[in-house]
Design an enzyme around this catalytic site. Structure first.
Site, PDB file in Angstrom:
ATOM      1  N   HIS A  44      -0.349 -45.761  44.736  1.00 35.96           N
ATOM      2  CA  HIS A  44       0.400 -45.743  43.812  1.00 35.96           C
ATOM      3  C   HIS A  44       1.641 -45.908  44.237  1.00 35.96           C
ATOM      4  O   HIS A  44       2.414 -45.917  45.737  1.00 35.96           O
ATOM      5  CB  HIS A  44       0.789 -44.023  43.616  1.00 35.96           C
ATOM      6  CG  HIS A  44       2.643 -44.458  42.239  1.00 35.96           C
ATOM      7  ND1 HIS A  44       2.408 -45.125  41.186  1.00 35.96           N
ATOM      8  CD2 HIS A  44       3.598 -43.862  42.507  1.00 35.96           C
ATOM      9  CE1 HIS A  44       3.742 -44.458  40.834  1.00 35.96           C
ATOM     10  NE2 HIS A  44       4.618 -44.335  41.516  1.00 35.96           N
ATOM     11  N   CYS A 113       0.745 -49.266  38.567  1.00 35.53           N
ATOM     12  CA  CYS A 113       1.995 -49.243  38.116  1.00 35.53           C
ATOM     13  C   CYS A 113       1.573 -50.412  39.399  1.00 35.53           C
ATOM     14  O   CYS A 113       3.414 -50.914  39.724  1.00 35.53           O
ATOM     15  CB  CYS A 113       1.822 -47.767  39.118  1.00 35.53           C
ATOM     16  SG  CYS A 113       0.977 -47.498  40.689  1.00 35.53           S
TER      17      CYS A 113
END
Length: 485
Positions: A44, A113
């Site tokens: 992430h 993301c």
């Protein structure tokens, strides 16, 4: 002219990419034995600029202070260079991206993301983020390991503890925030989908397994022995007369033989011991002894109903703050004392406190939850090399497996660590606790069943004649075998 160039340089803020492994190290631990190749992590990312961290999640484009999500501080930071783009222009750019990176278009593997971070980094600096982030190999996701990870990863989302969505009203900070990684309402499986495929008799056995045993905890004799060991070793800590009297009051309170009220002032002594343990001038051996003594005092205190209520309801997560401070000392004896403490926290409420997913702040830039702290202790201990720590962690794992863990993949992390422990440790008691725990975890989440099958834990050593001492132990092992067959 030189002054103008200097002013422009001063107004060019740096751009960084914060990189987090959402598996918290499990991909690195498990990928090589399963895939035959090492997978460093499942990433992430957020783009950090203008004093904020911007990222794309299941709520759309969010921002928070750098490191302000429950993921805490990043595992890695990539320097992208400086940007000439003013903050106002970047904000306008984000508004233009809001449809492309809207909540309904979010997917952790396919449109996530990292796609947002890559576009934002190019807009700000012209530089691309590291390829290992965007090029998570397709062959990994096509393996049984990847197939097992996908439904879990599909359910994950990352939210800040505070911040705002782009082109939306600010998100208020609630008094109790859900754990960062959670199943969204639209993606939540139905009750039928979320259960393993089981026969009626198997399901009945699963429902009764968790209720068949109380949580592990110290007996009254063990509590008093720990308390007296602190008092008897008082010379090491230079206990004064008032502190000795305080320990005696706690002992009387626990035995019910005199002191009716819980001596809340014991926290002062715990704090003083912790300060001695963490002092830079402290002798290393004495520092460890002081830390263990502080943990023992807290363990005995929370074994009392009044003490448990005081430290879990009336303080700002003092128990887990104590554990965090002591664990920084990196000592096996301290690690065992931490396990004892958290095990005993499960005594009076069945583990509800230690499995709470409410977010709280460790520092101005880092958040966590009781469940996150507990699972970290379990995983670190189970995957370590100390057999006694593994035994204690297996007890703590059993305690929390009595409850359904509230999303976030924490049950997956625990099951993965349990499988690794069984590969290295053949101790009967540890193995029995782990098999019981896995049965409970599988009853709560069908993905744990899939994971355990993929791990292919070698059960042959546990089938040896004489391995199990009681019918209960043998029955638990056979139940585990039937569930993964």
């Amino acid at each position: 002219g030189n002054l103008l160039v200097t002013e422009q340089c001063l107004n060019m803020p740096p751009v960084q990419v914060y990189i987090y492994d959402v598996t918290r190290g499990l991909a690195a631990q498990l990928s090589e034995p399963i895939l035959g190749k090492r997978l460093e992590g499942v990433w992430h990312t957020g783009i950090v600029v203008y004093g904020k961290e911007y990222f794309f999640g299941s709520m759309g484009i969010d921002w928070c202070r750098p490191g302000g999500t429950i993921l805490g501080q990043p595992d890695r930071v990539a320097e992208m260079g400086d940007t000439e783009i003013p903050e106002e222009i970047f904000n306008q750019y984000l508004v233009e991206l809001k449809d492309k990176f809207s909540p309904e278009h979010y997917h952790l593997l396919d449109h996530n993301c990292n796609n947002f971070t890559a576009e934002a980094a190019i807009f700000l600096t012209g530089n691309s983020i590291p390829e290992y982030i965007t090029n998570l190999p397709d062959e990994v996701m096509s393996t049984p390991f990847g197939a097992m990870l996908r439904p879990w990863l599909d359910s994950l989302s990352v939210h800040p503890a505070e911040g705002s969505r782009v082109a939306a009203r600010p998100i208020p900070l609630p008094s109790v925030t859900p754990v960062t990684k959670q199943v969204s309402e639209t993606a939540k499986p139905t009750e039928a989908e979320s259960k393993p495929e089981q026969t009626e008799s198997t399901q009945e056995s699963l429902e009764t397994s968790a209720a068949a045993k109380e949580p592990f905890h110290w007996s009254d004799e063990e509590v008093l022995a720990a308390l007296r060991s602190v008092k008897d070793a008082g010379g090491c800590f230079e206990l004064n007369a008032e502190e000795r009297e305080l320990i005696e009051k706690l002992e009387l309170h626990i035995t019910g033989s005199g002191e009716e009220t819980f001596p809340e002032q014991i926290v002062t002594l715990i704090g003083r011991l912790l300060k001695s343990a963490t002092s830079r001038s402290a002798d290393k051996t004495e520092a460890k002894e002081a830390a263990v003594a502080a943990l023992k005092l807290m363990t005995t205190a929370v074994n009392s109903r009044e003490g448990f209520y005081h430290y879990t309801q009336k303080t700002d997560h003092l128990v887990f703050r104590l554990c965090r401070s002591c664990l920084k000392m990196k000592d096996q004896g301290i690690d065992k004392a931490v396990n004892h403490l958290v095990i005993n926290l499960c005594h009076l409420d069945g583990g509800l406190y230690v499995t709470s997913s409410g977010i709280w702040r460790v520092s101005p830039t880092q958040t966590t939850s009781n469940l996150h702290e507990t699972v970290s202790i379990i995983v670190d201990s189970l995957t370590g090399e100390d057999a006694q720590r593994q035994l204690l962690a297996s007890q703590l794992l059993f305690n929390i497996s009595l409850n359904e863990l509230n999303g976030g993949g924490f049950d997956i992390q625990c099951a993965s660590a349990a499988g690794e422990c069984l590969r290295l440790n053949r101790d009967r008691q540890t193995a029995h606790n782990i098999f019981e725990s896995l049965i409970n975890l599988m009853s709560h989440n069908s993905e744990v069943v899939d994971l355990v099958r993929v791990l292919e834990i070698d059960v042959q050593p546990f089938e040896a004649e004489g391995m199990w001492n009681t019918d209960s132990e043998c029955s638990a092992f056979q139940k585990y075998i039937s569930l993964i067959s």
